[in-house]
Design an enzyme around this catalytic site. Structure first.
Site, PDB file in Angstrom:
ATOM      1  CG  HIS A   1      -2.093  -0.891   1.089  1.00 53.95           C
ATOM      2  ND1 HIS A   1      -3.274  -0.690   1.752  1.00 53.95           N
ATOM      3  CD2 HIS A   1      -2.275  -1.993   0.331  1.00 53.95           C
ATOM      4  CE1 HIS A   1      -4.143  -1.644   1.413  1.00 53.95           C
ATOM      5  NE2 HIS A   1      -3.551  -2.454   0.564  1.00 53.95           N
TER       6      HIS A   1
ATOM      7  CE1 TYR B   1      -1.231   3.777   9.552  1.00 55.80           C
ATOM      8  CE2 TYR B   1       0.015   2.707   7.796  1.00 55.80           C
ATOM      9  CZ  TYR B   1      -1.084   2.756   8.634  1.00 55.80           C
ATOM     10  OH  TYR B   1      -2.037   1.769   8.560  1.00 55.80           O
TER      11      TYR B   1
END
Ligand code: FAD
Ligand code: DHB
Length: 386
Positions: free
Chosen positions: A70, A381
């Site tokens: 992703h 992240y």
């Protein structure tokens, strides 16, 4: 040198593999059955450094083949989506790959390489961890066993026993409880969006995640006393539709859930992460709320640090383990801060009132308008710490 690893989840399994490969005598002692550990549904996102580390240790064949790379996520603010482009902002992405699958890969290596992994051990009791050898007593079936270890690695998760071997006067716990949990379901449906959607909404937070092209994972913020029986699938899907961007809600494929659970949210760090000849790693040492997808990644990073210290020191004892604790805690606190921040910005806090809501508005406005703010979020992240 004999190392006893208590707990055979991802942290304990990986540590067993790394130490066995380096030629140490290592035994992993796990309370549950291998089948139970293999089947548990938990985390879903591997940070960039975790994937790199698994590759370096030849444990990423299936992650590379089957993991979903992703390059960003969507943050939705009351239905209004904002994409954060990890790849463009940091040059890296994350890989969506279930902890269940990673655990299967670790078991495959354990079996193929002959790592000693004893499951279904009961009543584990640790002797004095400040003197060597440390005595571990446990029961397996009808047999009472004793193991003498030079070092004990506590990888027994948030409800384990090893952390209790650090005296109260030595160990300090810093913690925060959140006044809600996550109601999660797994369904054999196509994910609603190719990337994860983290949604802030006045009805509460929602997360759209996935495991693969026909397996979706969804979560709703829910009160801690939520009765799962009061949440038939239709109610879950209706509530999810309300909280996510309208375009996603229209596309949402629904179906029967194959799992449903409630997870409480907590931030907690116990310091130090080592005492005498005992070192703690993973959830045994700290917990983070799942919002930042850090729990599993922290556990893997702890183990790599611990294995390095154990393999580098000639005769690893309290000093080397203290150095591990110091090094790990610097990394841990940054992930604890990030998970706390993601949780605080995106959830509805029932008692916090309009001031806190305006602060959330301002946080999301900053992310929308500032590339620097988005880059800071993206770096944390994906797990690259500048
Ligand atoms: P664990 O996976 O907890 O493994 C500890 C092992 O020790 C277990 O196998 C346990 O059976 C064993 N054990 C316990 N006590 C003893 C004993 N006395 N003797 C021997 N063995 C013992 N993280 C995310 O990032 N995203 C998520 O969505 C997410 N969801 C989660 C949902 C749930 C229900 C839970 C519990 C955790 C979730 N996490 C999530 C956190 C993530 O799964 C953990 O951070 C990760 O599993 C930590 O790995 P670990 O090996 O340290 O601990
Ligand atoms: C998942 C869990 C998380 O906590 C998260 O932040 C992202 C994904 C998951 O279970 O898929």
């Amino acid at each position: 040198m004999q190392v006893a690893v208590v707990g055979g989840g991802p942290a304990g399994s990986l540590l067993g593999i790394l130490l066995h490969r380096a030629g140490l005598d290592v035994v992993v002692l796990e309370r549950r059955s291998v089948e139970h550990v293999r089947g548990r549904i938990r985390a879903g996102v591997l940070e960039h450094p975790s994937v790199t580390m698994l590759r370096e240790h030849r444990l990423a064949d299936r992650v590379d083949r089957e993991g979903m790379r992703h390059e960003g996520v969507v943050l939705s603010d009351r239905g209004d989506p904002l994409r954060v482009d990890f790849q463009g902002l940091t040059g890296h992405g994350v890989v969506v790959y279930g902890q269940t699958e990673l655990q299967k890969d670790l078991f495959a290596a354990i079996e193929a390489e002959g790592v000693e992994y004893l499951d279904e051990i009961e009543e584990l009791a640790l002797g004095d961890v400040t003197n060597r050898p440390v005595e571990l007593r446990y029961r397996r079936g009808s047999r009472e066993e004793t193991l003498l270890a030079d070092v004990v690695a506590g990888c027994d998760g948030a409800h384990g026993v090893t952390a209790d071997a650090v005296p109260r006067g030595v160990r300090r716990t810093y913690e925060r409880y959140y006044p809600f949990g996550w109601l999660g379901i797994m369904a054999e449906t196509a994910p609603v969006h190719p990337e994860l959607i983290y949604a802030r909404h006045e009805r509460g937070f929602a997360l759209c995640s996935m495991r693969h092209a026909r397996l979706s994972r969804y979560y709703l913020q829910a009160p801690l006393d939520t009765d799962l029986g009061a949440w038939p699938d239709d109610r879950f899907w209706d509530e999810l539709r309300r909280r996510i961007p309208p375009a996603a809600a229209e596309r949402l494929e629904t179906g029967p859930s194959i799992e449903k659970s409630l997870t409480p949210l907590r931030s907690a760090v116990g310091e130090p992460m080592a005492y005498g000849f005992l070192a703690l790693a993973g959830d045994a040492a700290h917990s983070v709320p799942p919002t930042g997808a850090k729990g599993l990644n922290l556990a893997l990073a702890d183990v790599v640090d611990l294995a390095e210290v154990l393999l580098e020191a000639k005769d690893p004892g309290p000093e080397a383990l203290q150095a591990y604790s110091d090094r790990a805690l610097r990394r841990v606190w940054r992930a604890v801060r990030f998970s706390w921040w993601m949780t605080t910005v995106l959830h509805r806090f029932p008692d916090d009132g309009p001031f806190a809501e305006r602060i959330q508005d301002a946080e999301l406005a900053l992310l929308r308008s500032s590339v620097a703010a988005r880059r800071a979020m993206a770096e944390q992240y994906v797990g690259i710490l500048p």
